[in-house]
Design a protein around this motif. Sequence first.
Motif, PDB file in Angstrom:
ATOM      1  N   MET A 178       6.466   7.303  -0.754  1.00 15.84           N
ATOM      2  CA  MET A 178       6.849   5.850  -0.329  1.00 15.84           C
ATOM      3  C   MET A 178       5.662   5.050  -0.564  1.00 15.84           C
ATOM      4  O   MET A 178       4.301   5.431  -0.190  1.00 15.84           O
ATOM      5  CB  MET A 178       7.162   5.992   1.056  1.00 15.84           C
ATOM      6  N   PHE A 179       5.938   3.370  -0.823  1.00 21.17           N
ATOM      7  CA  PHE A 179       5.143   2.516  -0.665  1.00 21.17           C
ATOM      8  C   PHE A 179       6.109   1.641   0.280  1.00 21.17           C
ATOM      9  O   PHE A 179       7.327   1.473   0.042  1.00 21.17           O
ATOM     10  CB  PHE A 179       5.045   2.159  -2.700  1.00 21.17           C
ATOM     11  N   ARG A 180       4.673   1.012   1.169  1.00 24.59           N
ATOM     12  CA  ARG A 180       5.213   0.180   2.075  1.00 24.59           C
ATOM     13  C   ARG A 180       4.978  -1.764   0.648  1.00 24.59           C
ATOM     14  O   ARG A 180       3.867  -1.521   1.005  1.00 24.59           O
ATOM     15  CB  ARG A 180       4.928   0.208   3.260  1.00 24.59           C
ATOM     16  N   ALA A 181       5.912  -2.232   1.699  1.00 24.64           N
ATOM     17  CA  ALA A 181       5.210  -3.588   0.867  1.00 24.64           C
ATOM     18  C   ALA A 181       6.107  -4.576   2.413  1.00 24.64           C
ATOM     19  O   ALA A 181       6.876  -4.357   2.837  1.00 24.64           O
ATOM     20  CB  ALA A 181       5.939  -3.887  -0.247  1.00 24.64           C
ATOM     21  N   THR A 182       4.751  -5.380   2.515  1.00 24.69           N
ATOM     22  CA  THR A 182       5.229  -6.920   3.616  1.00 24.69           C
ATOM     23  C   THR A 182       5.046  -8.540   3.843  1.00 24.69           C
ATOM     24  O   THR A 182       3.716  -8.320   3.231  1.00 24.69           O
ATOM     25  CB  THR A 182       4.023  -6.576   4.524  1.00 24.69           C
ATOM     26  N   ASN A 183       6.280  -8.958   3.320  1.00 30.83           N
ATOM     27  CA  ASN A 183       6.172 -10.281   3.055  1.00 30.83           C
ATOM     28  C   ASN A 183       5.332 -11.099   4.196  1.00 30.83           C
ATOM     29  O   ASN A 183       5.966 -11.494   5.346  1.00 30.83           O
ATOM     30  CB  ASN A 183       6.937 -11.044   2.556  1.00 30.83           C
ATOM     31  N   ARG A 184       4.303 -11.765   4.263  1.00 27.09           N
ATOM     32  CA  ARG A 184       3.088 -12.535   5.219  1.00 27.09           C
ATOM     33  C   ARG A 184       3.606 -13.670   5.126  1.00 27.09           C
ATOM     34  O   ARG A 184       2.615 -14.802   5.425  1.00 27.09           O
ATOM     35  CB  ARG A 184       1.726 -11.782   4.700  1.00 27.09           C
TER      36      ARG A 184
ATOM     37  N   GLN B 244       0.865  -1.448   0.078  1.00 24.88           N
ATOM     38  CA  GLN B 244      -0.150   0.401   0.182  1.00 24.88           C
ATOM     39  C   GLN B 244       0.774   1.158  -0.123  1.00 24.88           C
ATOM     40  O   GLN B 244       1.977   1.396   0.823  1.00 24.88           O
ATOM     41  CB  GLN B 244      -0.997   0.388   1.125  1.00 24.88           C
ATOM     42  N   PRO B 245       0.547   2.550  -0.456  1.00 24.30           N
ATOM     43  CA  PRO B 245       1.366   3.505  -0.520  1.00 24.30           C
ATOM     44  C   PRO B 245       0.927   4.700   0.630  1.00 24.30           C
ATOM     45  O   PRO B 245      -0.115   4.350   1.768  1.00 24.30           O
ATOM     46  CB  PRO B 245      -0.059   4.830  -1.275  1.00 24.30           C
ATOM     47  N   VAL B 246       1.776   5.025   1.514  1.00 24.96           N
ATOM     48  CA  VAL B 246       2.371   5.153   2.732  1.00 24.96           C
ATOM     49  C   VAL B 246       1.273   6.393   2.744  1.00 24.96           C
ATOM     50  O   VAL B 246       0.671   6.803   3.822  1.00 24.96           O
ATOM     51  CB  VAL B 246       3.644   5.583   3.485  1.00 24.96           C
ATOM     52  N   SER B 247       1.192   7.272   1.797  1.00 25.77           N
ATOM     53  CA  SER B 247      -0.045   8.836   1.657  1.00 25.77           C
ATOM     54  C   SER B 247      -1.051   8.137   0.736  1.00 25.77           C
ATOM     55  O   SER B 247      -0.671   7.860  -0.237  1.00 25.77           O
ATOM     56  CB  SER B 247       0.314   9.852   1.477  1.00 25.77           C
ATOM     57  N   LYS B 248      -2.485   8.316   0.461  1.00 23.76           N
ATOM     58  CA  LYS B 248      -3.212   8.058  -0.889  1.00 23.76           C
ATOM     59  C   LYS B 248      -2.923   8.965  -1.701  1.00 23.76           C
ATOM     60  O   LYS B 248      -3.555   8.672  -2.792  1.00 23.76           O
ATOM     61  CB  LYS B 248      -4.332   8.175   0.126  1.00 23.76           C
ATOM     62  N   SER B 249      -2.325  10.342  -1.405  1.00 24.16           N
ATOM     63  CA  SER B 249      -2.022  11.177  -2.621  1.00 24.16           C
ATOM     64  C   SER B 249      -0.805  12.188  -1.742  1.00 24.16           C
ATOM     65  O   SER B 249      -1.004  12.385  -1.016  1.00 24.16           O
ATOM     66  CB  SER B 249      -3.887  12.090  -2.406  1.00 24.16           C
ATOM     67  N   VAL B 250      -0.520  13.298  -2.642  1.00 20.40           N
ATOM     68  CA  VAL B 250      -0.144  13.917  -2.672  1.00 20.40           C
ATOM     69  C   VAL B 250      -0.824  15.393  -3.880  1.00 20.40           C
ATOM     70  O   VAL B 250      -1.221  14.641  -4.707  1.00 20.40           O
ATOM     71  CB  VAL B 250       1.941  14.235  -3.317  1.00 20.40           C
TER      72      VAL B 250
ATOM     73  N   GLU C 122       9.135  -9.892   6.652  1.00 21.40           N
ATOM     74  CA  GLU C 122      10.167  -8.355   6.534  1.00 21.40           C
ATOM     75  C   GLU C 122       9.281  -7.080   5.848  1.00 21.40           C
ATOM     76  O   GLU C 122       8.434  -7.337   4.441  1.00 21.40           O
ATOM     77  CB  GLU C 122      11.105  -8.326   5.330  1.00 21.40           C
ATOM     78  N   THR C 123       9.166  -6.175   6.088  1.00 16.53           N
ATOM     79  CA  THR C 123       8.783  -4.781   5.916  1.00 16.53           C
ATOM     80  C   THR C 123       9.620  -3.612   4.826  1.00 16.53           C
ATOM     81  O   THR C 123      10.314  -3.531   5.974  1.00 16.53           O
ATOM     82  CB  THR C 123       7.924  -4.006   7.176  1.00 16.53           C
ATOM     83  N   LEU C 124       9.104  -3.276   3.931  1.00 22.95           N
ATOM     84  CA  LEU C 124       9.915  -2.326   3.671  1.00 22.95           C
ATOM     85  C   LEU C 124       9.520  -1.326   3.168  1.00 22.95           C
ATOM     86  O   LEU C 124       8.478  -1.182   2.386  1.00 22.95           O
ATOM     87  CB  LEU C 124      10.684  -3.407   2.112  1.00 22.95           C
ATOM     88  N   GLU C 125      10.300  -0.333   3.168  1.00 27.05           N
ATOM     89  CA  GLU C 125       9.362   1.139   2.225  1.00 27.05           C
ATOM     90  C   GLU C 125      10.073   1.569   1.148  1.00 27.05           C
ATOM     91  O   GLU C 125      11.618   1.276   1.627  1.00 27.05           O
ATOM     92  CB  GLU C 125       9.571   2.203   3.314  1.00 27.05           C
TER      93      GLU C 125
END
Length: 200
Positions: free
Chosen positions: A100-106, A83-89, A145-148
Motif C-alpha cells: 500500500m501507498f498513502r497519499a494526502t492532499n495538503r 509515501q509507502p506504508v511499508s518501506k520494503s517487503v 483527503e488521505t487515500l491508501e
Amino acid sequence: MTATQTSAKKTSNSSILVLCLVFVCGMVGMAYASVPLYRLFCQVTGYNGTTQRVEQYSDVILNKTMKVTFDSNTSNGLNWDFQPVSKSVEPKIGETVQVMFRATNRSPVATTGSAVFNVTPMEAGAYFNKVQCFCFTETTLQAGETLEMPVVFFIDPEIVTARETKNIHTLTLSYTFYPSKTEKPVASLPVKTERDETKL
C-alpha cells in the motif's frame, strides 16, 4: 532547350518536390508517434526499468526471496504527501503480494495526479509484473483527503535464470506523482429572468 527537355525537367522537379513533401510528412508523423512507440517498447521489453502490466498471477513460486524496497516522490505543483506504508517487503519469487501507498492532499482544493514509475536495477524491469496499480489511472484527492492505494505485483521466476539478472537480490520500485493536466470547465452564461427583460 527543346520542348521535350523542358517537359522532362519539369517532371523531374515535380518528382523531387513530391519526394520532399513525403519526407517532411513522414518525419512529422514519426515525431508524433515516437513517444507512444517508445512507451510501448519500454513496456514490452522492460527497457529503462519499465515494469510489466499483466492480468494473470504467476503459477510458479520459488523457494527463494527477493527484497523489494519502495521510493516515492511528488513533483513541483502537486502539494501532496506521498509515501509507502511499508518501506520494503521480501516476497518469494513468483508470489503475488499487495503493498500500500498513502497519499494526502495538503492543498485547500481538490487536485488530480498521475504517477510514473520504474524499477532499478533497470534490467529487472522486464521481470516485475503488476496486476493492479494506482499508476494505471489518475487519482483525485479532495482538499485534506488521505487515500491508501494498492499495488499488486509478483516477480517473474525467470529473473533467477536470465544472465543479466540472476545475481540481483534487491529491487527498488519508484513512483513520482505529477499534477494531471485537466481542462477547467467553461463557465455557463447567466440565465435571463423576466425581471431582467423588463429592465431592458
